[in-house]
Design a protein around this motif. Structure first.
Motif, PDB file in Angstrom:
ATOM      1  N   ARG A 158       0.855  -1.200   0.000  1.00 51.85           N
ATOM      2  CA  ARG A 158       0.000   0.000   0.000  1.00 51.85           C
ATOM      3  C   ARG A 158       0.883   1.240   0.000  1.00 51.85           C
ATOM      4  NH1 ARG A 158      -5.062  -0.993   3.190  1.00 51.85           N
ATOM      5  NH2 ARG A 158      -5.399  -2.067   1.208  1.00 51.85           N
ATOM      6  N   THR A 159       0.657   2.115  -0.958  1.00 54.39           N
ATOM      7  CA  THR A 159       1.478   3.311  -1.110  1.00 54.39           C
ATOM      8  C   THR A 159       0.623   4.562  -0.982  1.00 54.39           C
ATOM      9  OG1 THR A 159       1.167   3.406  -3.527  1.00 54.39           O
ATOM     10  CG2 THR A 159       3.006   2.083  -2.696  1.00 54.39           C
ATOM     11  N   VAL A 160       1.261   5.637  -0.577  1.00 55.54           N
ATOM     12  CA  VAL A 160       0.600   6.937  -0.480  1.00 55.54           C
ATOM     13  C   VAL A 160       1.477   7.951  -1.209  1.00 55.54           C
ATOM     14  CG1 VAL A 160      -0.254   8.730   1.065  1.00 55.54           C
ATOM     15  CG2 VAL A 160      -0.408   6.333   1.755  1.00 55.54           C
ATOM     16  N   ARG A 161       0.895   8.701  -2.151  1.00 54.14           N
ATOM     17  CA  ARG A 161       1.659   9.692  -2.898  1.00 54.14           C
ATOM     18  C   ARG A 161       0.755  10.852  -3.300  1.00 54.14           C
ATOM     19  NH1 ARG A 161       0.640   9.390  -8.430  1.00 54.14           N
ATOM     20  NH2 ARG A 161      -0.624   7.582  -9.047  1.00 54.14           N
ATOM     21  N   LYS A 162       1.396  11.921  -3.714  1.00 50.62           N
ATOM     22  CA  LYS A 162       0.656  13.057  -4.252  1.00 50.62           C
ATOM     23  C   LYS A 162       0.571  12.932  -5.772  1.00 50.62           C
ATOM     24  CE  LYS A 162       1.602  16.613  -0.768  1.00 50.62           C
ATOM     25  NZ  LYS A 162       2.171  17.971  -0.525  1.00 50.62           N
ATOM     26  N   ASN A 163      -0.628  13.182  -6.318  1.00 48.15           N
ATOM     27  CA  ASN A 163      -0.754  13.156  -7.771  1.00 48.15           C
ATOM     28  C   ASN A 163      -0.404  14.517  -8.370  1.00 48.15           C
ATOM     29  OD1 ASN A 163      -2.964  14.790  -7.299  1.00 48.15           O
ATOM     30  ND2 ASN A 163      -4.485  13.207  -7.760  1.00 48.15           N
ATOM     31  N   GLU A 164      -0.645  14.664  -9.664  1.00 46.62           N
ATOM     32  CA  GLU A 164      -0.254  15.891 -10.367  1.00 46.62           C
ATOM     33  C   GLU A 164      -0.950  17.137  -9.830  1.00 46.62           C
ATOM     34  OE1 GLU A 164      -1.295  13.135 -11.658  1.00 46.62           O
ATOM     35  OE2 GLU A 164       0.373  12.313 -12.834  1.00 46.62           O
ATOM     36  N   THR A 165      -2.135  16.964  -9.238  1.00 44.85           N
ATOM     37  CA  THR A 165      -2.873  18.113  -8.713  1.00 44.85           C
ATOM     38  C   THR A 165      -2.615  18.348  -7.233  1.00 44.85           C
ATOM     39  OG1 THR A 165      -4.823  16.745  -8.243  1.00 44.85           O
ATOM     40  CG2 THR A 165      -4.698  17.773 -10.432  1.00 44.85           C
ATOM     41  N   GLY A 166      -1.727  17.523  -6.649  1.00 46.08           N
ATOM     42  CA  GLY A 166      -1.392  17.695  -5.236  1.00 46.08           C
ATOM     43  C   GLY A 166      -2.279  16.928  -4.278  1.00 46.08           C
ATOM     44  N   ASP A 167      -3.226  16.165  -4.813  1.00 43.51           N
ATOM     45  CA  ASP A 167      -4.100  15.371  -3.951  1.00 43.51           C
ATOM     46  C   ASP A 167      -3.370  14.114  -3.465  1.00 43.51           C
ATOM     47  OD1 ASP A 167      -6.262  17.118  -4.330  1.00 43.51           O
ATOM     48  OD2 ASP A 167      -6.810  16.131  -6.207  1.00 43.51           O
ATOM     49  N   ILE A 168      -3.704  13.665  -2.270  1.00 47.13           N
ATOM     50  CA  ILE A 168      -3.121  12.448  -1.718  1.00 47.13           C
ATOM     51  C   ILE A 168      -3.823  11.231  -2.303  1.00 47.13           C
ATOM     52  CG2 ILE A 168      -2.644  11.140   0.374  1.00 47.13           C
ATOM     53  CD1 ILE A 168      -1.037  13.679   0.150  1.00 47.13           C
ATOM     54  N   VAL A 169      -3.043  10.314  -2.880  1.00 48.28           N
ATOM     55  CA  VAL A 169      -3.596   9.113  -3.511  1.00 48.28           C
ATOM     56  C   VAL A 169      -3.057   7.881  -2.793  1.00 48.28           C
ATOM     57  CG1 VAL A 169      -3.723   7.762  -5.629  1.00 48.28           C
ATOM     58  CG2 VAL A 169      -3.735  10.261  -5.745  1.00 48.28           C
ATOM     59  N   THR A 170      -3.969   7.016  -2.354  1.00 49.53           N
ATOM     60  CA  THR A 170      -3.591   5.738  -1.759  1.00 49.53           C
ATOM     61  C   THR A 170      -3.842   4.640  -2.785  1.00 49.53           C
ATOM     62  OG1 THR A 170      -4.170   6.486   0.468  1.00 49.53           O
ATOM     63  CG2 THR A 170      -4.004   4.122   0.129  1.00 49.53           C
ATOM     64  N   GLU A 171      -2.839   3.792  -2.984  1.00 48.24           N
ATOM     65  CA  GLU A 171      -2.946   2.782  -4.043  1.00 48.24           C
ATOM     66  C   GLU A 171      -2.176   1.533  -3.622  1.00 48.24           C
ATOM     67  OE1 GLU A 171      -2.210   2.460  -8.891  1.00 48.24           O
ATOM     68  OE2 GLU A 171      -1.467   4.175  -7.753  1.00 48.24           O
ATOM     69  N   ASP A 172      -2.720   0.367  -3.958  1.00 44.41           N
ATOM     70  CA  ASP A 172      -2.033  -0.897  -3.716  1.00 44.41           C
ATOM     71  C   ASP A 172      -1.312  -1.333  -4.990  1.00 44.41           C
ATOM     72  OD1 ASP A 172      -3.138  -0.766  -1.251  1.00 44.41           O
ATOM     73  OD2 ASP A 172      -4.408  -2.541  -1.444  1.00 44.41           O
ATOM     74  N   LEU A 173      -0.030  -1.654  -4.844  1.00 46.41           N
ATOM     75  CA  LEU A 173       0.777  -2.115  -5.964  1.00 46.41           C
ATOM     76  C   LEU A 173       1.314  -3.506  -5.673  1.00 46.41           C
ATOM     77  CD1 LEU A 173       2.968   1.069  -6.640  1.00 46.41           C
ATOM     78  CD2 LEU A 173       0.843   0.418  -7.787  1.00 46.41           C
ATOM     79  N   TRP A 174       1.576  -4.279  -6.735  1.00 46.60           N
ATOM     80  CA  TRP A 174       2.243  -5.567  -6.598  1.00 46.60           C
ATOM     81  C   TRP A 174       3.712  -5.355  -6.942  1.00 46.60           C
ATOM     82  CZ3 TRP A 174      -0.202  -9.343  -4.183  1.00 46.60           C
ATOM     83  CH2 TRP A 174      -1.601  -9.331  -4.174  1.00 46.60           C
ATOM     84  N   THR A 175       4.571  -5.545  -5.952  1.00 44.61           N
ATOM     85  CA  THR A 175       5.962  -5.132  -6.064  1.00 44.61           C
ATOM     86  C   THR A 175       6.896  -6.307  -5.813  1.00 44.61           C
ATOM     87  OG1 THR A 175       5.282  -3.000  -5.140  1.00 44.61           O
ATOM     88  CG2 THR A 175       7.642  -3.413  -5.278  1.00 44.61           C
ATOM     89  N   LYS A 176       7.953  -6.416  -6.609  1.00 45.22           N
ATOM     90  CA  LYS A 176       8.959  -7.456  -6.404  1.00 45.22           C
ATOM     91  C   LYS A 176       9.724  -7.182  -5.116  1.00 45.22           C
ATOM     92  CE  LYS A 176       9.825  -8.136 -11.364  1.00 45.22           C
ATOM     93  NZ  LYS A 176      10.872  -8.027 -12.424  1.00 45.22           N
ATOM     94  N   LYS A 177      10.158  -8.255  -4.450  1.00 46.99           N
ATOM     95  CA  LYS A 177      10.898  -8.067  -3.205  1.00 46.99           C
ATOM     96  C   LYS A 177      12.226  -7.361  -3.456  1.00 46.99           C
ATOM     97  CE  LYS A 177      13.761 -12.180  -2.482  1.00 46.99           C
ATOM     98  NZ  LYS A 177      14.124 -13.215  -1.502  1.00 46.99           N
ATOM     99  N   GLU A 178      12.748  -7.462  -4.697  1.00 45.89           N
ATOM    100  CA  GLU A 178      13.998  -6.782  -5.030  1.00 45.89           C
ATOM    101  C   GLU A 178      13.868  -5.264  -4.937  1.00 45.89           C
ATOM    102  OE1 GLU A 178      12.647  -9.178  -6.793  1.00 45.89           O
ATOM    103  OE2 GLU A 178      14.115 -10.816  -6.759  1.00 45.89           O
ATOM    104  N   ASN A 179      12.638  -4.765  -4.922  1.00 46.01           N
ATOM    105  CA  ASN A 179      12.394  -3.325  -4.830  1.00 46.01           C
ATOM    106  C   ASN A 179      11.898  -2.900  -3.455  1.00 46.01           C
ATOM    107  OD1 ASN A 179      11.317  -3.988  -8.012  1.00 46.01           O
ATOM    108  ND2 ASN A 179      12.910  -2.444  -7.712  1.00 46.01           N
TER     109      ASN A 179
END
Length: 277
Positions: A158-179
C-alpha cells in the motif's frame, strides 16, 4: 553498503570523520523490549514473543558458559531469537519520527525478507516506471500477501503519494521483493550495538580493516569517530570489521559463515581470498 574511498593520504591514528547515531542505543532498547511482559501491547504477538524467548532461554541453559547465540546453537533457537529481534525492530521503528524512519530505510538491506501474514513498513526503491519513480525512496506498507498469476512472486504494498494536482492518492501495488527494504533487514545488515548511522553503516567490511570506531564522548548522545587503523593511501577503500574481536582470529570458513548468517553476504575481502586466519 557503499564504497567509500580516501580522498587523500591518511596517517594511522587520524580521525577520518565523526558521527552521532540517528538511532542510538540499539542493544539497550532490545534488552528493554524483551524484559517487558507485554512489549507490543498486542496479546497474540506478546504471547508469541514469550514463547520464542522461552525456547531461547532453554537453549541457553543447555549450553552454559556461552554468552551469545551463535553458530554453535541449533538453527531453531537462532530463528526464534531473530523473530524476537524482528518484533523489537518493528516496535522501535514505529515509535520514530518520519525523518528517522526514512534514514533507517535508506540503508542497505542484504536480506529483503518481507514477512507474510502481517502488515509491515517497507522502503520502496529501484522502480523504473514513471509512476514507480515517484514512489522510490518512500515508505509503503506491505500487507503481507503475495500475488498469483501475473503477480506471482510479488508483494502487495500500500502506497501513499501526491498526484499531479497535489491530492493524496492511496494505491495498492504488486511489487517485487527486489524493490523492497524491510525494517528488520536493514537493521540486521547495518546495526552496531551502539545504533544505526548514516555514514558509518555504509562502510564495507573487511576481516583486515583499515579503520576502527571509538567513542569520542561518554555523555548522551555519544559521538563516534572513525579512525585510521593504519596508513591509508588516497583512493584506497575504507573498511571496517563487522566481526566481534574474538571472531577475527578464526578461520576463513568460520568467518564467512558468521558474516553470511548475520549480514547476508559471503566475504571476498583480501584476507579471505588469501585464506588468512
Amino acid at each position: 553498503m557503499l564504497l567509500a574511498h580516501a580522498t587523500e593520504d591518511i596517517k594511522e591514528g587520524t580521525d577520518i570523520f565523526r558521527e552521532f547515531a540517528f538511532f542510538p542505543n540499539l542493544q539497550q532498547k532490545l534488552l528493554q523490549f524483551v524484559s517487558r511482559s507485554a512489549p507490543t501491547g498486542d496479546p497474540a504477538t506478546d504471547a508469541e514473543i514469550q514463547s520464542l524467548l522461552r525456547l531461547v532461554r532453554m537453549t541457553a541453559q543447555r549450553n552454559p558458559g556461552k554468552a551469545h547465540l551463535n553458530n554453535e546453537y541449533p538453527p531453531k533457537a537462532r530463528a526464534a531469537l531473530d523473530k524476537v529481534n524482528m518484533y523489537a525492530n518493528l516496535h522501535e521503528f514505529n515509535l520514530q519520527p518520519e525523518s528517522v524512519q526514512k534514514k533507517w530505510l535508506s540503508l542497505h538491506d542484504a536480506f529483503q525478507v518481507v514477512p507474510l501474514n502481517m502488515e509491515t513498513p517497507v522502503g520502496i526503491f529501484g522502480l523504473k516506471s514513471p509512476k514507480g519513480k515517484q514512489l522510490n525512496n518512500t515508505i509503503g506498507t506491505s500487507l503481507g500477501t503475495m500475488g498469483a498469476s501475473k503477480n506471482e512472486g510479488r508483494f502487495r504494498v500500500r502506497t501513499v503519494r501526491k498526484n499531479e494536482t497535489g491530492d493524496i492518492v492511496t494505491e495498492d501495488l504488486w511489487t517485487k521483493k527486489e524493490n523492497l527494504k524491510t525494517v528488520h533487514g536493514t537493521c540486521c545488515s547495518n546495526a552496531f550495538t551502539s545504533g544505526l548511522f548514516e555514514k558509518i553503516c555504509r562502510i564495507n567490511h573487511s576481516c583486515r580493516p583499515n579503520t576502527k570506531i571509538r567513542t569520542v564522548t561518554d555523555s548522551e548522545p555519544e559521538e563516534y569517530a572513525v579512525i585510521a587503523f593504519c596508513d591509508i593511501e588516497a583512493g584506497e577503500e575504507l573498511t571496517l570489521s563487522y566481526l566481534q574481536q574474538r571472531s577475527e582470529s578464526r578461520s576463513t570458513e568460520i568467518r564467512r559463515e558468521e558474516l553470511l548468517e548475520k549480514y547476508g553476504f559471503r566475504c571476498e575481502c583480501e584476507a579471505c581470498e588469501r585464506n588468512e586466519s
